[in-house]
Scaffold this motif. Sequence first.
Motif, PDB file in Angstrom:
ATOM      1  N   LEU A  57      -8.953   1.529   1.120  1.00 50.39           N
ATOM      2  CA  LEU A  57      -8.403   2.417   2.142  1.00 50.39           C
ATOM      3  C   LEU A  57      -9.486   2.825   3.126  1.00 50.39           C
ATOM      4  O   LEU A  57     -10.668   2.886   2.793  1.00 50.39           O
ATOM      5  N   ILE A  61      -6.572  10.320   1.751  1.00 47.96           N
ATOM      6  CA  ILE A  61      -5.122  10.442   1.870  1.00 47.96           C
ATOM      7  C   ILE A  61      -4.777  11.906   2.087  1.00 47.96           C
ATOM      8  O   ILE A  61      -5.048  12.761   1.243  1.00 47.96           O
ATOM      9  N   CYS A  63      -1.655  14.567   2.994  1.00 44.51           N
ATOM     10  CA  CYS A  63      -0.201  14.709   3.065  1.00 44.51           C
ATOM     11  C   CYS A  63       0.161  16.147   3.410  1.00 44.51           C
ATOM     12  O   CYS A  63      -0.650  17.067   3.249  1.00 44.51           O
ATOM     13  N   VAL A  73      -0.763   6.358  -1.879  1.00 41.66           N
ATOM     14  CA  VAL A  73      -0.455   5.186  -1.055  1.00 41.66           C
ATOM     15  C   VAL A  73      -0.103   4.040  -2.000  1.00 41.66           C
ATOM     16  O   VAL A  73      -0.862   3.742  -2.919  1.00 41.66           O
ATOM     17  N   GLU A  93      -1.582   1.123  -6.300  1.00 41.89           N
ATOM     18  CA  GLU A  93      -1.436   2.507  -5.852  1.00 41.89           C
ATOM     19  C   GLU A  93      -2.779   3.226  -5.843  1.00 41.89           C
ATOM     20  O   GLU A  93      -3.607   3.026  -6.737  1.00 41.89           O
ATOM     21  N   TRP A  99      -8.819   7.419  -3.375  1.00 46.30           N
ATOM     22  CA  TRP A  99      -8.749   6.756  -2.077  1.00 46.30           C
ATOM     23  C   TRP A  99      -9.971   5.892  -1.793  1.00 46.30           C
ATOM     24  O   TRP A  99      -9.882   4.882  -1.078  1.00 46.30           O
ATOM     25  N   ALA A 127       3.068  -0.171   3.337  1.00 44.04           N
ATOM     26  CA  ALA A 127       2.608   1.017   2.618  1.00 44.04           C
ATOM     27  C   ALA A 127       3.704   2.069   2.531  1.00 44.04           C
ATOM     28  O   ALA A 127       4.356   2.394   3.519  1.00 44.04           O
ATOM     29  N   SER A 129       3.999   5.915   1.654  1.00 42.62           N
ATOM     30  CA  SER A 129       3.152   7.093   1.486  1.00 42.62           C
ATOM     31  C   SER A 129       3.721   8.265   2.278  1.00 42.62           C
ATOM     32  O   SER A 129       4.372   8.077   3.306  1.00 42.62           O
ATOM     33  N   SER A 131       1.638  10.268   3.588  1.00 37.87           N
ATOM     34  CA  SER A 131       0.606  10.432   4.603  1.00 37.87           C
ATOM     35  C   SER A 131       1.053   9.768   5.901  1.00 37.87           C
ATOM     36  O   SER A 131       1.425   8.589   5.911  1.00 37.87           O
ATOM     37  N   TYR A 134      -1.087   6.548   6.762  1.00 40.83           N
ATOM     38  CA  TYR A 134      -0.882   5.282   6.046  1.00 40.83           C
ATOM     39  C   TYR A 134       0.571   4.825   6.009  1.00 40.83           C
ATOM     40  O   TYR A 134       0.840   3.635   5.774  1.00 40.83           O
ATOM     41  N   SER A 135       1.511   5.727   6.242  1.00 39.52           N
ATOM     42  CA  SER A 135       2.923   5.372   6.093  1.00 39.52           C
ATOM     43  C   SER A 135       3.318   4.219   7.000  1.00 39.52           C
ATOM     44  O   SER A 135       2.990   4.185   8.185  1.00 39.52           O
TER      45      SER A 135
END
Length: 257
Positions: A57, A61, A63, A73, A93, A99, A127, A129, A131, A134-135
Amino acid sequence: MSKQIRFWWAVLTALVTMTALSVFFANPSQAINPKINISPTSFTLSEFASTQISATLDEPILCASDPSLPCSVILNFATSIPLGVSLSNSSIEWTQTEWAQTKTFTVTMTNPSLFQNNAVFHLVAVANSRSEYYSRFSVDLAVTVAVTQTTTSILSTTTTTSLTPSTTTTTLSTTTTTSLTPSTTTSLTPSTTTSLTPSTTTSLTPSTTTSLAARTATNQNLDKIPATGQNLRVALYAIWVLVFGVALTFRRKIRQQ
């Protein structure tokens, strides 16, 4: 009238150009900055061979605050794995504390007979997530197959049937003698012979050669854009200024005439 047509044609062309640029640069951060780094992104897979893939990554991460929901993620390749190929872990994951870790998985060819040589298939994952960073970020692995062509043959089935019936000969002899003063002799000797010899031979030789090869592919490549997000916004703003400047110039000339 012709000048007005040219004016509106220029405006329409500019709008279409801007729309195309907006679609092309819809998500510049993904192309400029690979949020999830995959190595290698393309490789060759031989018969029954394996290749290890590593994934990292780009940043921590983050959120929205909701302790009841996990903040992680997840990359899931399960839906893009073709027949004849297996992954040691189709879903990887990262949790918030993981991360910075490097995740690995192995791609193995289990049945090369299902592929043609030099065929290409793609392992794709998007992905999942909470977040925002990253989503929906997607990764794509291009895999080239190196196999030896094989042929499966089912050949030669022969059946022979021979029929030879027997021959029957029937002979009938009947003799009748009657003696009186005159002497009369009657002799009957019919003879009948029947001969039947049919011969039938049936030969069946089917030959079938079957070669099965399946190919999976879906090609999605991410081109890197050698520009930053700030430069892109400046370029788009300059294009808009140019378009409306041209439009105003045409309109002023039309009014002067």
